[in-house]
Design a protein around this motif. Structure first.
Motif, short mmCIF file in Angstrom:
data_model
loop_
_atom_site.label_atom_id
_atom_site.label_comp_id
_atom_site.label_asym_id
_atom_site.label_seq_id
_atom_site.Cartn_x
_atom_site.Cartn_y
_atom_site.Cartn_z
N LEU A 136 0.83 -1.21 0.00
CA LEU A 136 0.00 0.00 0.00
C LEU A 136 0.86 1.25 0.00
O LEU A 136 0.60 2.20 -0.74
CB LEU A 136 -0.92 -0.01 1.22
CG LEU A 136 -1.83 1.22 1.40
CD1 LEU A 136 -2.76 1.38 0.21
CD2 LEU A 136 -2.63 1.12 2.70
N GLY A 137 1.91 1.26 0.83
CA GLY A 137 2.78 2.42 0.90
C GLY A 137 3.49 2.68 -0.42
O GLY A 137 3.58 3.82 -0.89
N ALA A 138 4.01 1.62 -1.04
CA ALA A 138 4.72 1.76 -2.32
C ALA A 138 3.76 2.23 -3.42
O ALA A 138 4.10 3.10 -4.23
CB ALA A 138 5.35 0.43 -2.71
N TYR A 139 2.55 1.67 -3.42
CA TYR A 139 1.56 2.08 -4.44
C TYR A 139 1.16 3.53 -4.26
O TYR A 139 1.06 4.29 -5.24
CB TYR A 139 0.32 1.17 -4.32
CG TYR A 139 -0.76 1.49 -5.34
CD1 TYR A 139 -0.67 1.00 -6.63
CD2 TYR A 139 -1.86 2.27 -4.98
CE1 TYR A 139 -1.66 1.28 -7.57
CE2 TYR A 139 -2.85 2.56 -5.91
CZ TYR A 139 -2.74 2.06 -7.20
OH TYR A 139 -3.73 2.35 -8.12
N ALA A 140 0.97 3.95 -3.00
CA ALA A 140 0.58 5.34 -2.73
C ALA A 140 1.70 6.31 -3.12
O ALA A 140 1.45 7.39 -3.66
CB ALA A 140 0.22 5.51 -1.27
#
Length: 223
Positions: free
Chosen positions: A132-136
Motif C-alpha cells: 500500500l505504501g509503495a503504491y501510494a
C-alpha cells in the motif's frame, strides 16, 4: 471546554508510540539478563516470564496504532474512508485479539498453532502495508501526501523487523533446554544464547530506528 475527536486520536497515537518504544526497551534489557551465566537457570527463566509480560505492550500497540493512524489520515486526504476504514478497524482489533489469545495459550496444547497463525498475520500485515505504501508513493492514491505514504511503507518495514525479533524468540525454549541438560550441552547452550541475544538485539535496534524515523516523518512532514 471543547475537545475535538481528532485531538484525542493524535494523543492516543503519540501515547501508543511512547509505550511501544518504552516497552521494547524493557524487553531489550530483559534479554540482556538471559545471557548472564552468573544467574541460575531458574532466575533467568523468571526474567523470561517478565519479558513475555512486558512484550505484550508493543504487541498491543502495533495493532491499535494502525487504525488510529488511518483515521487521522482521513484529515490528510486519505481515501481509506467509510467501509474501508471500518474494515481496517475490524481487522486490527481481530489481530489484537489473536495476539492476546496467543499469550494466554502459552503452556497449552494450542500454543504452537496460535504461534504459527499469528506469525502468518504479522507477515500478511507487513506485506500489505509495504504494498500500500509503495503504491501510494507511486500513484498518489489512496493516500495523497508523500510523507504519509512513506509512513505506511515504513510501518510494513517495522512489522518485518518485529517478525525478525519473534524468530529470534523462537529459539529461547530450545536453548534453555540445552542449558538445563548440563555438561557439553550447557556449554553449547550458553554459546547459542549469546549469539541469539546478538541477533535479537540487532533486530530490536533496527526496529527502533525505523519507528523513530516514522515519528520524525510524521512530525516534520518533509514532503
Amino acid at each position: 471546554m471543547h475537545i475535538e475527536l481528532y485531538d484525542v486520536l493524535v494523543f492516543l497515537h503519540v501515547l501508543l508510540f511512547g509505550y511501544w518504544l518504552g516497552a521494547d526497551l524493557g524487553v531489550f534489557f530483559c534479554d540482556s539478563q538471559l545471557t548472564r551465566e552468573d544467574l541460575s537457570l531458574e532466575e533467568r527463566l523468571r526474567v523470561r516470564e517478565i519479558r513475555r509480560k512486558v512484550d505484550m505492550a508493543p504487541r498491543t500497540c502495533a495493532p491499535l496504532i494502525l487504525p488510529i493512524g488511518f483515521t487521522i489520515a482521513v484529515t490528510r486526504g486519505s481515501e481509506v474512508t467509510g467501509p474501508w476504514l471500518w474494515l481496517v478497524w475490524l481487522l486490527s482489533l481481530a489481530w489484537l485479539a489473536m495476539l492476546w489469545l496467543e499469550r494466554m495459550s502459552i503452556g497449552t496444547a494450542r500454543e504452537r498453532a496460535m504461534n504459527r497463525a499469528n506469525r502468518l498475520i504479522w507477515f500478511a500485515v507487513a506485506f500489505a502495508m509495504l504494498a500500500l505504501g509503495a503504491y501510494a508513493l507511486a500513484t498518489g492514491s489512496p493516500v495523497q501526501e508523500g510523507w504519509l505514504a512513506l509512513k505506511i511503507l515504513l510501518y510494513g518495514v517495522m512489522v518485518l523487523c518485529a517478525t525478525w525479533i519473534l524468530r529470534a524468540a523462537d529459539h529461547w525454549a530450545e536453548i534453555f533446554a540445552m542449558v538445563r541438560a548440563g555438561g557439553e550441552q550447557r556449554i553449547e547452550g550458553e554459546r547459542r544464547m549469546k549469539r541469539n541475544r546478538i541477533n535479537a538485539g540487532s533486530a530490536a535496534g533496527t526496529l527502533w530506528l525505523v519507528v523513530i524515523l516514522i515519528g520524525f516523518i510524521g512530525t516534520t512532514k518533509p514532503f
